[in-house]
Write a protein that holds these residues in place. Sequence first.
Motif: not given
Lengths: 164, 575, 467
Positions: B151, B155, B158, B164, B203, B258
């Motif tokens: 991954h 963050c 993101c 998440c 992701r 994602a």
Amino acid sequence: MSFSVPSKLEAELDELATHYPQKRSASLMFLHALQEHFGFISRDAVEWTATKLGLQPINVYELVTFYPMFRQEKLGRTQVRVCRTLSCALAGAYELRDHFCKNLGLDTAKHGPQTTPDGKFTVEFVECLASCGSAPVVMVNDDLLEKVTAADAEKVLTRGRVTE
Amino acid sequence: MSNVATTAPAPAAPPPVEKLKIKVDGREIEVPKLMPDWQGRLQPTTMLQACQIAGAEVPHYCYHPKLPVAGNCRMCLVEFGTPMMGPDRKPVLNPDGTPKIAKSVLPYEPGTPRGAIACATPISPGMEIYPGSAATQQMREAVLESLLINHPLDCPICDQAGECKLQEYSVEHGQANSRFVETKVHKPKAVDLGPRIVLDDERCILCTRCIRFSRDIAGDDALGIVNRGSYNTIAAWKEGAFDNNYTLNTVDLCPVGALTSRDFRFKMRVWFLKETRSVCTSCSTGCNITIGSREDVIHRYEPRDNDAVNAAWMCDAGRLNYKWVGRPDRLKEVRRRNADGTSDRIPWETAIREITARLSNAVSGSVAVVASARQTTEELHLLKKLANRFGAITDSVPRTGEADRLLVSADRNPNSNGARLTGIAYTEMGIRLPEIAEGIRSGSIRTLVVFGEDVTQHGIGADLLARLETLVVSDILPNPTTAAAHYLLPGCAHAEKRGTYINGKGRLQRFLKAVEPHGDARPEWEFLRELVTAVTAQAVPATLEGLFNEMSDGIPAFGGVRWAGIGDLGVNVTI
Amino acid sequence: MPEEFKLITKNLDQPGFTPDIGCYQRHGGYEALRKALSTAARDLPDGKKQSPQEVIRDEVLKSGLRGRGGAGFSAGLKWSFVDRRSGKPIYLICNADESEPGTFKDRQILHRDPHQLIEGMIISCWANDVKLAYIYIRGEMPIAARRLNQALAEARAAGFLGKNILGTGYDLEIHVHRGAGAYICGEETGLIESLEGKRPYPRIKPPYFPAVLGLYLCPTIVNNVETLCHVRHIVTLGGAEYAKLGTPNNTGTRIVSLSGDVQRPGYYEIEVGKVTLGELIQHPNFGGGLRPGRQLKAIIPGGSSSKVLKAGEKFQLKRKGPDGQMTSVETALLDLPYDFDSLQQAGTMSGSSAIIVLDDSRSMVATLGNLSEFYAHESCGQCTPCREGALWMEKALHRLNHGEGRKSDADYLLHIAQNIQGRTICAFGEAASWPVLSFVKKFRDEFESKGAADESARAANPARPQH
Ligand SMILES: Cc1cc2nc3c(=O)[nH]c(=O)nc-3n(C[C@H](O)[C@H](O)[C@H](O)COP(=O)(O)O)c2cc1C
Ligand code: SF4
Ligand code: SF4
Ligand code: SF4
Ligand code: FES
Ligand code: FES
């Protein structure tokens, strides 16, 4: 260039589809037949198969990308698949593959299928071919060669170079 | 008892529920033997459902109550045991008489616990589940470690940060640092999956929620996984091929960042958003939504679970239909048109006083009201009161499109049934519009009150409007009808006020205020109440709750439901 | 003297035996089918009646036949789990995916004696009320697929297959379905998904047990090629008679695939448990020993997925004494009887009965690297621990095999493997992690010294680019 499947082949495929209560099941057999005919699975072939089987193209493409036997570009006329797995490796499979690669000017560091620029050969490593007792083994197109020596490899190369 | 409102279409006497006794982390509980699966069919209760009843959290990624079970993420692995059976097939007992529990272990390594995935494993009598044990914890940590090795851990940039599940669980269940020292697998970034969806394959944790939703709920098998093993990648056949009317639900479903909405991408950190319970207004299904807003600007709609209406979904068209709320050309001023065609901004009091004066002079039968089935039931109720005072013809305007097999209704008005039940409209909506047009043409109708519709699109053209003595119009956005109004009263989008709608199936639902109205605009029910009070000299409740309750008392189909009784999920009324 | 016992390989090993139906029938072919189809119903002592189909199923159960595909599960029991009340069709699938590294026994049958399989299948289908069956053959056996199709056509023409088989009114169709290069298609539920035209993602169990929710969510039997061939011989011999072959609980014969560092690699059919691991490797009737001057280092005893055994290991085997008491008998590696139970008691498995022998010239680090590459390539990627773990182990071993190792890599590998086994959707998780667990645990020194050597080399030359 538009994609078309000869009617004889299509009839064969239609028959294949009757082997299953749900026609989606015929996907793999369709792809095998199309690859045999066209040499590889084009995007058109994926779409054609999907339409025939009442699927979305992605459903077929998922299979094409999962199964290593399906190819998305044209391969060499002589396809050399050297078994890489343990029993064959113990019997010299890596050296054998290097031999093929070096003789054909292919990169020994590359693992996947490589095709010679003249389109005559494709060489790749594959996993255990279920003939470990006669290691090392190589599939040349549909044929299985057993206990393959450097001399056998030479023969494959010689034959592949001349075939048209 | 046909007019009794219920919170669910429950049968009169539910059959007795068979229960099983199990233990969750040592605590004995009774749970139903069968519980609804993703399609609502009764199936053996799973460990995960049982743990939820027991109040014990079982972290999970691939499981979703409204999707078929996949069992692929393995995050929900739990240690468990079952009563030990003797050779006589009777439970073996401890010295204290309690049944001896055989903890599940690896058959080839009896010292090592063998977990089961809680999302797919049915419970059995006497089973003990240990969602909080050290072994369970270890299994979770290991799954998280695996999910994180490839991954990108970006963050900070993101979109999903804050929502998440990977981030959340790794804080709660993960280990500080991974052992992983190899190179990561790289996959496509910013893939145009569909016109509204962007995918970051790095992701993605391959939980297949998006695939299952699209295939099994939306009926569009457009997503798949290509390649193999660690290189598995979510994909559509072509760029942009993921294009059905439900694609954005996959953004909600994606447990990580994602899948992102092109509309919402990078717009806002989610934790800044204020959330308001509301209802979609784009068709008569009335999907329950949550409005995400910040400083009086709406940034997104998201579906809100309601099994009686929309399960957990909404359509893309409805979801994206919010931008007009913030349009710069929103009507912001109360205006009065002068004889020369110019208009002045006037205060609300003046407008109400003058309209009242004009209406008071109107003779019975010379007034018509065209209301909108996009208005709240309370507003329609007040307009009906107003109309009753003059024996006015009322109607509203149908709005139709194509229905689909999941949520979208052919009726694109959110409150057609509200318009009908309040007596504004008829079974066939708009049936009296020609009559109104004719009345204006013949001169029998001199006053027209229009709320929320451009009547010039519905047979009452500008030429007819020009003949009117008084045209009172309330709307949100400018149109030819608002341009012709003698009095223009700026109203509110549903997000700017409270109220109720009655959906196509008779579900009465309320929505709350998310953002402030623009300029002078006020919730219609407020100024309508002033107008109705002034014109009819009747007392009208001063609060929306009071107004609703009064309306409910007057409409038998409501079965006496109170505002407070509607709840977040609505109630059924008789239609 | 340890000897081969040829039941399945009897015909195909004969010079001049050809895969056509004429030759097969000259060797007694399809007699077992005739016998099965004319089985009489049977009255049981308890007054119950057994239909002819139940009689055959009962004989298979009594024979003690255990699956030859890998798990060694009782074939008769598997058949007894089939949901016969659902009203749905029952399917039978022959698993001819033979992909477990080291295994090459089904290949012999498929290429050289396809009718034996077809006869076994027809009997098994009839006994289980199956009307439609498939042979799922791995894609890399195109010639065998052609032979099977040819053989099926011959069987159809001879009235053994198709409508109204041998005038009994029984209809059966068998079709050949080709895979396309995926080990996971050998896992029975992955196979079923593949046969449905989907990615071969193994299914979660519960709820998708093939006997209840198999192909098209109908009851389905999946059996290995060799297993189905045995059914033919069970019908010929009778279950009780068949059970006398081999050893108790490990009945019948089994084809062992022997490869690696032996003089005479090849397949050998033995009575299960009547030949030891040592005999299989060293006896002139079998492997004929290692190459001159070489010592045994390790044995992978049941396909590449089985846990490796180290030369010199000793095991405590539980044996029933003459008095019926269980006793523990210390048994050396080479004295292990080659059967299901002994290998299990030795902490490994006979799996697909494929033995790979490693001599003292072999590096265990390199050998494990080779196997890990296989598993990383073959993981379907559906579930997290295996998808991520299989490639992770491969990368770590690649590093260790290319001068970038660390002493701690032994523990690092154990950590990864331990978090895969028992936590995945299918048994591939075990298949991928067992080699790592067993290699590293049993040959830890070799892994640690390789890592330590790499570390000192790097310390001596810090300028070298880091991995
Ligand atoms: C990863 C994996 C690969 C397998 N490959 C094969 C195979 O190639 N051939 C086979 O017969 N069984 C294979 N099996 C076992 C099958 O799942 C199944 O148990 C077997 O076909 C049942 O037949 P049997 O009971 O006759 O042995 C495999 C199992 C796993 C977990
Ligand atoms: S994109 Fe999101 S929802 Fe889809 S599989 Fe990946 S993580 Fe799951
Ligand atoms: S289905 Fe109707 S109510 Fe639901 S989101 Fe779409 S437009 Fe809105
Ligand atoms: S264990 Fe491996 S092969 Fe089996 S389902 Fe999971 S990822 Fe696929
Ligand atoms: S290892 Fe090469 S054929 Fe099995
Ligand atoms: S939630 Fe993913 S396996 Fe259970």
